[in-house]
Write a protein that holds these residues in place. Structure first.
Motif, mmCIF file in Angstrom:
data_model
loop_
_atom_site.group_PDB
_atom_site.id
_atom_site.type_symbol
_atom_site.label_atom_id
_atom_site.label_comp_id
_atom_site.label_asym_id
_atom_site.label_seq_id
_atom_site.Cartn_x
_atom_site.Cartn_y
_atom_site.Cartn_z
ATOM 1 N N LEU A 159 0.826 -1.207 0.000
ATOM 2 C CA LEU A 159 0.000 0.000 0.000
ATOM 3 C C LEU A 159 0.863 1.261 0.000
ATOM 4 O O LEU A 159 0.624 2.199 -0.776
ATOM 5 C CB LEU A 159 -0.924 -0.014 1.215
ATOM 6 N N VAL A 160 1.876 1.287 0.854
ATOM 7 C CA VAL A 160 2.745 2.466 0.940
ATOM 8 C C VAL A 160 3.520 2.658 -0.358
ATOM 9 O O VAL A 160 3.709 3.796 -0.821
ATOM 10 C CB VAL A 160 3.709 2.325 2.140
ATOM 11 N N SER A 161 3.954 1.588 -0.977
ATOM 12 C CA SER A 161 4.674 1.691 -2.251
ATOM 13 C C SER A 161 3.786 2.291 -3.332
ATOM 14 O O SER A 161 4.245 3.116 -4.143
ATOM 15 C CB SER A 161 5.165 0.308 -2.687
ATOM 16 N N LEU A 162 2.522 1.903 -3.349
ATOM 17 C CA LEU A 162 1.587 2.471 -4.320
ATOM 18 C C LEU A 162 1.350 3.955 -4.044
ATOM 19 O O LEU A 162 1.243 4.763 -4.982
ATOM 20 C CB LEU A 162 0.268 1.705 -4.270
ATOM 21 N N LEU A 163 1.280 4.314 -2.762
ATOM 22 C CA LEU A 163 1.097 5.724 -2.412
ATOM 23 C C LEU A 163 2.306 6.555 -2.829
ATOM 24 O O LEU A 163 2.172 7.658 -3.367
ATOM 25 C CB LEU A 163 0.856 5.867 -0.911
ATOM 26 N N LEU A 164 3.497 6.034 -2.590
ATOM 27 C CA LEU A 164 4.719 6.763 -2.943
ATOM 28 C C LEU A 164 4.900 6.878 -4.458
ATOM 29 O O LEU A 164 5.651 7.735 -4.932
ATOM 30 C CB LEU A 164 5.940 6.062 -2.332
ATOM 31 N N PRO A 201 0.122 14.404 -1.114
ATOM 32 C CA PRO A 201 0.583 15.421 -0.150
ATOM 33 C C PRO A 201 1.575 14.822 0.842
ATOM 34 O O PRO A 201 1.415 13.675 1.280
ATOM 35 C CB PRO A 201 -0.713 15.849 0.549
ATOM 36 N N PHE A 202 2.606 15.593 1.164
ATOM 37 C CA PHE A 202 3.618 15.172 2.124
ATOM 38 C C PHE A 202 4.294 13.854 1.707
ATOM 39 O O PHE A 202 4.646 13.025 2.546
ATOM 40 C CB PHE A 202 3.011 15.025 3.523
ATOM 41 N N ARG A 203 4.439 13.674 0.402
ATOM 42 C CA ARG A 203 5.058 12.443 -0.117
ATOM 43 C C ARG A 203 6.486 12.272 0.400
ATOM 44 O O ARG A 203 6.885 11.167 0.781
ATOM 45 C CB ARG A 203 5.044 12.488 -1.652
ATOM 46 N N SER A 204 7.245 13.360 0.423
ATOM 47 C CA SER A 204 8.629 13.280 0.890
ATOM 48 C C SER A 204 8.698 12.941 2.379
ATOM 49 O O SER A 204 9.592 12.208 2.815
ATOM 50 C CB SER A 204 9.356 14.601 0.613
ATOM 51 N N VAL A 205 7.736 13.460 3.150
ATOM 52 C CA VAL A 205 7.707 13.155 4.587
ATOM 53 C C VAL A 205 7.431 11.669 4.801
ATOM 54 O O VAL A 205 8.081 11.008 5.626
ATOM 55 C CB VAL A 205 6.643 14.011 5.301
ATOM 56 N N ASN A 225 8.054 9.289 2.746
ATOM 57 C CA ASN A 225 9.229 8.549 2.293
ATOM 58 C C ASN A 225 10.309 8.527 3.378
ATOM 59 O O ASN A 225 10.963 7.502 3.599
ATOM 60 C CB ASN A 225 9.778 9.187 1.017
ATOM 61 N N ILE A 226 10.491 9.639 4.070
ATOM 62 C CA ILE A 226 11.484 9.710 5.148
ATOM 63 C C ILE A 226 11.087 8.796 6.305
ATOM 64 O O ILE A 226 11.916 8.053 6.848
ATOM 65 C CB ILE A 226 11.639 11.161 5.638
ATOM 66 N N VAL A 227 9.809 8.849 6.683
ATOM 67 C CA VAL A 227 9.331 8.014 7.792
ATOM 68 C C VAL A 227 9.514 6.530 7.478
ATOM 69 O O VAL A 227 9.929 5.737 8.336
ATOM 70 C CB VAL A 227 7.855 8.329 8.100
ATOM 71 N N VAL A 228 9.211 6.155 6.236
ATOM 72 C CA VAL A 228 9.333 4.753 5.828
ATOM 73 C C VAL A 228 10.767 4.258 5.972
ATOM 74 O O VAL A 228 11.020 3.125 6.410
ATOM 75 C CB VAL A 228 8.845 4.587 4.375
ATOM 76 N N HIS A 229 11.729 5.102 5.629
ATOM 77 C CA HIS A 229 13.128 4.677 5.608
ATOM 78 C C HIS A 229 13.877 4.971 6.901
ATOM 79 O O HIS A 229 15.069 4.660 7.001
ATOM 80 C CB HIS A 229 13.850 5.334 4.427
ATOM 81 N N LEU A 230 13.215 5.534 7.890
ATOM 82 C CA LEU A 230 13.881 5.825 9.162
ATOM 83 C C LEU A 230 14.523 4.592 9.818
ATOM 84 O O LEU A 230 15.639 4.690 10.350
ATOM 85 C CB LEU A 230 12.890 6.468 10.133
ATOM 86 N N PRO A 231 13.859 3.424 9.835
ATOM 87 C CA PRO A 231 14.496 2.263 10.470
ATOM 88 C C PRO A 231 15.833 1.872 9.864
ATOM 89 O O PRO A 231 16.618 1.174 10.518
ATOM 90 C CB PRO A 231 13.449 1.145 10.272
ATOM 91 N N LEU A 232 16.091 2.312 8.624
ATOM 92 C CA LEU A 232 17.381 1.991 8.003
ATOM 93 C C LEU A 232 18.529 2.781 8.611
ATOM 94 O O LEU A 232 19.677 2.327 8.595
ATOM 95 C CB LEU A 232 17.327 2.257 6.495
ATOM 96 N N VAL A 233 18.230 3.957 9.132
ATOM 97 C CA VAL A 233 19.297 4.838 9.617
ATOM 98 C C VAL A 233 19.296 5.014 11.138
ATOM 99 O O VAL A 233 20.293 5.463 11.696
ATOM 100 C CB VAL A 233 19.205 6.227 8.927
ATOM 101 N N LEU A 234 18.196 4.692 11.788
ATOM 102 C CA LEU A 234 18.137 4.787 13.244
ATOM 103 C C LEU A 234 18.773 3.552 13.888
ATOM 104 O O LEU A 234 18.683 2.447 13.339
ATOM 105 C CB LEU A 234 16.695 4.905 13.725
ATOM 106 N N PRO A 235 19.408 3.702 15.041
ATOM 107 C CA PRO A 235 19.874 2.513 15.770
ATOM 108 C C PRO A 235 18.681 1.615 16.111
ATOM 109 O O PRO A 235 17.628 2.119 16.535
ATOM 110 C CB PRO A 235 20.502 3.101 17.044
#
Length: 227
Positions: free
Chosen positions: A33-38, A44-48, A50-60
């Motif tokens: 679902l999120v991939s289709l939305l992106l 609206p707020f597509r970039s936001v 996208n950032i939230v989705v990828h946060l687990p990749l960069v957060l400890p």
């Protein structure tokens, strides 16, 4: 013998396989679902998102586990509702371990699915719409089959990654033998136990075999499904 495993070690392996499967089952529908939305440029707020989705990749991973504890703990905004209304408690449970793994591997699924979506010919979707197909029909008959390689590859990769998740799981689900102690946590426990180096080596070998097997399977399935 060196390769023999005791009951606790088998429990850790079995629990890891179950937790990883549940993690993929939790995350995959949301990832689609999120991939289709992106994919929708006017979202609206597509970039936001996208950032939230990828946060687990960069957060400890420990930070992710702590955030899950805050939100889904028995006093958290969602965890308290689940516990009071439905009697569902995620913290310090195998289901909580699956949730932690699902969150940590979610970006992997989204990235794989988005790569497949980018290769989908939008002309085929337009042609289906021209022929009278509704959006839902177009998705199931055109879009989903074409993005299937990414969906399957992402699911397998996420499954393999879930088998090795440590930080978020131990923070949110703790390390309880037979209940939340997955394979990485069992390795950690063995290393903290005097004379546990042999057990840690056995479990680490199994972990490497499972990880390599998962990656090879994901690569093979992805190639087989590509048109």
């Amino acid at each position: 013998m060196w390769f023999e495993l005791n009951n606790y070690e088998w429990q850790a392996i079995r629990l890891s396989l179950i937790v990883a499967a549940n993690a993929v089952a939790m995350g995959l529908p949301v990832a689609i679902l999120v991939s289709l939305l992106l994919r929708w440029p006017r979202l609206p707020f597509r970039s936001v998102l996208n950032i939230v989705v990828h946060l687990p990749l960069v957060l400890p991973p420990v930070v992710v586990g702590w955030m899950l504890l805050v939100v889904f703990g028995v006093r958290g905004p969602i965890g308290s509702l689940l516990n009071d209304w439905f009697g569902i408690r995620l913290v310090f449970t195998a289901s909580g371990a699956a949730l932690a793994c699902a969150v940590m591997t979610f970006p992997l699924m989204v990235r794989a699915i988005r790569l497949s979506l980018d290769s989908v010919d939008s002309g085929l979707e337009d042609a289906a719409s021209t022929l009278g197909a509704k959006r839902l029909d177009t998705f199931f008959t055109v879009t989903l089959p074409l993005m299937a390689p990414g969906v399957v590859s992402g699911a397998i990769t996420a499954y393999a990654a879930s088998l090795g998740e440590f930080g978020a799981v131990i923070t949110f689900a703790s390390n309880v033998p037979g209940q939340t102690q997955t394979l990485p946590l069992a390795i950690f426990t063995a290393l903290q136990t005097p004379g546990g180096e042999e057990a840690a080596a056995k479990l680490a070998t199994i972990s490497v075999i499972l990880a390599v097997g998962g990656l090879l399977l994901g690569e093979w399935v992805g190639k087989r499904l590509r048109p």
